[in-house]
Design an enzyme around this catalytic site. Structure first.
Site, mmCIF file in Angstrom:
data_model
loop_
_atom_site.group_PDB
_atom_site.id
_atom_site.type_symbol
_atom_site.label_atom_id
_atom_site.label_comp_id
_atom_site.label_asym_id
_atom_site.label_seq_id
_atom_site.Cartn_x
_atom_site.Cartn_y
_atom_site.Cartn_z
ATOM 1 N N ARG A 24 -5.629 -21.722 8.692
ATOM 2 C CA ARG A 24 -4.587 -22.751 8.727
ATOM 3 C C ARG A 24 -5.189 -24.140 8.530
ATOM 4 O O ARG A 24 -6.402 -24.331 8.608
ATOM 5 C CB ARG A 24 -3.856 -22.723 10.081
ATOM 6 C CG ARG A 24 -4.784 -22.989 11.266
ATOM 7 C CD ARG A 24 -4.055 -22.959 12.578
ATOM 8 N NE ARG A 24 -4.966 -23.262 13.690
ATOM 9 C CZ ARG A 24 -4.619 -23.867 14.802
ATOM 10 N NH1 ARG A 24 -3.375 -24.272 14.977
ATOM 11 N NH2 ARG A 24 -5.495 -24.084 15.765
ATOM 12 N N THR A 135 -17.007 -29.493 14.987
ATOM 13 C CA THR A 135 -16.600 -28.556 13.941
ATOM 14 C C THR A 135 -16.516 -29.223 12.581
ATOM 15 O O THR A 135 -15.916 -30.288 12.432
ATOM 16 C CB THR A 135 -15.228 -27.938 14.285
ATOM 17 O OG1 THR A 135 -15.312 -27.311 15.568
ATOM 18 C CG2 THR A 135 -14.829 -26.915 13.240
ATOM 19 N N LYS A 160 -20.436 -26.494 14.341
ATOM 20 C CA LYS A 160 -19.715 -25.241 14.112
ATOM 21 C C LYS A 160 -19.090 -25.332 12.727
ATOM 22 O O LYS A 160 -18.222 -26.179 12.488
ATOM 23 C CB LYS A 160 -18.652 -25.034 15.181
ATOM 24 C CG LYS A 160 -17.865 -23.743 15.048
ATOM 25 C CD LYS A 160 -16.917 -23.579 16.230
ATOM 26 C CE LYS A 160 -16.086 -22.332 16.107
ATOM 27 N NZ LYS A 160 -15.210 -22.126 17.286
ATOM 28 N N LYS A 162 -16.919 -23.975 9.617
ATOM 29 C CA LYS A 162 -15.840 -23.069 9.248
ATOM 30 C C LYS A 162 -16.091 -22.490 7.856
ATOM 31 O O LYS A 162 -16.364 -23.235 6.893
ATOM 32 C CB LYS A 162 -14.503 -23.805 9.267
ATOM 33 C CG LYS A 162 -14.047 -24.230 10.668
ATOM 34 C CD LYS A 162 -13.671 -23.054 11.528
ATOM 35 C CE LYS A 162 -13.069 -23.484 12.852
ATOM 36 N NZ LYS A 162 -12.664 -22.333 13.697
ATOM 37 N N ASP A 191 -18.127 -19.899 11.830
ATOM 38 C CA ASP A 191 -16.898 -19.262 12.289
ATOM 39 C C ASP A 191 -16.095 -18.857 11.064
ATOM 40 O O ASP A 191 -15.551 -19.709 10.355
ATOM 41 C CB ASP A 191 -16.095 -20.215 13.173
ATOM 42 C CG ASP A 191 -14.854 -19.549 13.770
ATOM 43 O OD1 ASP A 191 -14.654 -18.342 13.522
ATOM 44 O OD2 ASP A 191 -14.098 -20.236 14.467
ATOM 45 N N GLU A 219 -19.274 -16.205 14.222
ATOM 46 C CA GLU A 219 -18.108 -15.946 15.055
ATOM 47 C C GLU A 219 -17.019 -15.222 14.260
ATOM 48 O O GLU A 219 -16.643 -15.665 13.174
ATOM 49 C CB GLU A 219 -17.586 -17.280 15.588
ATOM 50 C CG GLU A 219 -16.483 -17.170 16.608
ATOM 51 C CD GLU A 219 -16.116 -18.528 17.195
ATOM 52 O OE1 GLU A 219 -15.023 -18.617 17.795
ATOM 53 O OE2 GLU A 219 -16.897 -19.492 17.049
ATOM 54 N N ASP A 244 -14.265 -13.364 18.902
ATOM 55 C CA ASP A 244 -13.313 -14.389 19.331
ATOM 56 C C ASP A 244 -11.908 -13.804 19.341
ATOM 57 O O ASP A 244 -11.408 -13.370 20.380
ATOM 58 C CB ASP A 244 -13.405 -15.607 18.412
ATOM 59 C CG ASP A 244 -12.418 -16.711 18.790
ATOM 60 O OD1 ASP A 244 -11.752 -16.612 19.845
ATOM 61 O OD2 ASP A 244 -12.274 -17.684 18.023
ATOM 62 N N LYS A 268 -11.149 -18.150 25.310
ATOM 63 C CA LYS A 268 -10.250 -19.298 25.184
ATOM 64 C C LYS A 268 -9.105 -19.105 26.165
ATOM 65 O O LYS A 268 -8.504 -18.023 26.229
ATOM 66 C CB LYS A 268 -9.716 -19.434 23.760
ATOM 67 C CG LYS A 268 -10.783 -19.810 22.738
ATOM 68 C CD LYS A 268 -10.234 -19.828 21.323
ATOM 69 C CE LYS A 268 -11.328 -20.208 20.331
ATOM 70 N NZ LYS A 268 -10.880 -20.057 18.930
ATOM 71 N N SER A 296 -11.580 -23.526 22.201
ATOM 72 C CA SER A 296 -10.238 -24.082 22.368
ATOM 73 C C SER A 296 -9.486 -24.005 21.054
ATOM 74 O O SER A 296 -10.063 -23.728 20.003
ATOM 75 C CB SER A 296 -10.321 -25.543 22.827
ATOM 76 O OG SER A 296 -10.974 -26.328 21.842
ATOM 77 N N ILE A 298 -6.460 -26.456 18.845
ATOM 78 C CA ILE A 298 -6.325 -27.895 18.662
ATOM 79 C C ILE A 298 -5.503 -28.416 19.841
ATOM 80 O O ILE A 298 -4.276 -28.468 19.804
ATOM 81 C CB ILE A 298 -5.672 -28.242 17.312
ATOM 82 C CG1 ILE A 298 -6.557 -27.742 16.181
ATOM 83 C CG2 ILE A 298 -5.489 -29.767 17.186
ATOM 84 C CD1 ILE A 298 -7.954 -28.350 16.148
ATOM 85 N N ASP A 321 -17.204 -25.414 22.950
ATOM 86 C CA ASP A 321 -16.578 -25.888 21.711
ATOM 87 C C ASP A 321 -15.348 -26.713 22.093
ATOM 88 O O ASP A 321 -14.218 -26.232 22.041
ATOM 89 C CB ASP A 321 -16.193 -24.683 20.843
ATOM 90 C CG ASP A 321 -15.577 -25.087 19.517
ATOM 91 O OD1 ASP A 321 -15.878 -26.190 19.031
ATOM 92 O OD2 ASP A 321 -14.789 -24.285 18.968
ATOM 93 N N ASP A 323 -14.454 -30.079 20.977
ATOM 94 C CA ASP A 323 -14.389 -31.300 20.175
ATOM 95 C C ASP A 323 -12.976 -31.710 19.801
ATOM 96 O O ASP A 323 -12.761 -32.780 19.233
ATOM 97 C CB ASP A 323 -15.219 -31.146 18.905
ATOM 98 C CG ASP A 323 -14.808 -29.929 18.068
ATOM 99 O OD1 ASP A 323 -14.084 -29.058 18.591
ATOM 100 O OD2 ASP A 323 -15.223 -29.843 16.904
#
Length: 366
Positions: A24, A135, A160, A162, A191, A219, A244, A268, A296, A298, A321, A323
């Site tokens: 997303r 991230t 991290k 993506k 991730d 991840e 995860d 999480k 977490s 967003i 994590d 941020d």
């Protein structure tokens, strides 16, 4: 001390830069905030962001679950009997983990406030400060390298990254570009957000290993439900693999741990349904000698404060994590954790230390 009222607020804060993953793109941090009021004026706050592609929760479903299901069940209950409360909360609906998490967090905030102690101390008090990664959203290799340089220059030493949005060859180019830009001293973790299949993941990871890109961990390389595929990747690569999206509940964690399907677990609160269940996952992982990250969605500083207090309380939570609040244009709350670059201080205030909600970000209230 009885629960007297449960209120919800819908909030929204823009991100200063779009957050992009394989699943997303997010430009606004939306959430449902919960306020629980108990006898004597003791209050607690919680938060639940909608993360349709991971938890299945939407703003509407979160609000419905809290106001139409949880609230009628919990009003009048005594927070001193917290095991009864959490049993009723988690047994009242199938799924809806983020809605449960918001209420769970608010309850823990009430309990710690009533005890006049910081939540991290109430939960175990293992650490008083922690350090977050930052991230790098998935973009072109050149954009990601530039972003990585910016974050390093801002004092972060764990990134991290993506990946998993398109072909694995492009992901390898992304990591090569980042390593060329920032050098070898920075710790980087990847991730994939379920973006590869098992064979693709093994091919990509082995290629990165042969190139000496020095990846700390990967991840969730495969689909959340592909436990056999996750184990295949773990067994056929040297780089540690973290589960995860495959781990929502203690039962999920047990399945991963018993099958040795991953080397690490990312907990999480929004997946687990809050702190009560997250504690069980952390304890189970510790029994197997497995370290955890706490991550977490967003979230604003409200949700992150709760996650940070939980994470700092547990000895086998070794990676953080958190941020997301740094990606927002403003803070939703006054109080909570404080950031000094990568360093997060939990403070000494009771509960989560939340003083007030900044009203300009409240869209509506129930």
């Amino acid at each position: 001390m009885q629960i007297q009222n449960i209120e919800t607020f819908q909030t929204a804060i823009p991100l200063h830069t779009p957050f992009k993953t394989a699943l997303r793109t997010v430009t606004i941090a939306e959430s449902i905030v919960v306020k629980i009021t108990c006898e004597g004026g003791v209050t607690g706050f919680g938060e639940a962001p909608p993360t349709h592609v991971i938890t299945g929760d939407s703003l509407a479903s979160i609000d419905f679950a809290i106001n139409r299901v949880f609230k009628p069940l919990l009003l009048g209950m005594d927070i001193d009997a917290r095991e009864q409360i959490f049993e009723k909360l988690h047994g009242s609906m199938v799924g809806n983990p983020s809605a449960k998490a918001a209420v769970d967090i608010a309850l823990y905030d009430c309990i710690a406030n009533a005890a006049s102690t910081p939540l991290v101390s109430f939960l175990g008090g293992y650490r008083k400060e922690i350090e977050t990664d930052y991230t790098v959203s998935v973009n072109t290799p050149q954009e990601m390298a530039a972003d990585a340089r910016k974050y390093i220059d801002n004092g972060f030493n764990v990134l991290k990254i993506k990946v998993g949005k398109d072909q694995i060859e492009q992901d390898v180019k992304r990591i090569q570009a980042i390593r060329q830009e920032i050098g070898d001293d920075t710790l980087i973790r990847l991730d994939a957000n379920q973006g590869w299949n098992a064979k693709e993941a093994v091919k990509a990871i082995r290629q990165m290993e042969s190139l000496g890109l020095d990846i700390e961990l990967i991840e969730q390389p495969v689909n959340a439900y592909d436990i056999e595929g996750l184990k295949y990747v773990t067994d056929n690569t040297e780089t540690p693999i973290m589960a995860d999206e495959s781990v929502f509940s203690p039962l999920d964690a047990k399945r991963i741990l018993e099958n040795k399907a991953a080397d690490l677990i990312n907990i999480k609160l929004m997946k687990a349904g809050g702190i009560h269940q997250a504690l069980k996952i952390a304890t189970l992982a510790q029994a197997y000698g497995v370290e955890c990250m706490v991550g977490s969605m967003i979230e604003t500083k409200l949700g992150i404060t709760a996650a940070a207090h939980f994470a700092a309380s547990q000895p086998n939570v070794t990676r953080y994590d958190f941020d997301a609040p740094l990606m927002l244009t403003d803070d939703l709350i006054q109080g909570g954790v404080t950031y000094e670059g990568k360093l997060i201080r939990l403070g000494t205030a009771a509960g989560l230390g939340i003083k007030k909600i900044n009203k300009q970000y409240i869209i509506n209230q129930q």
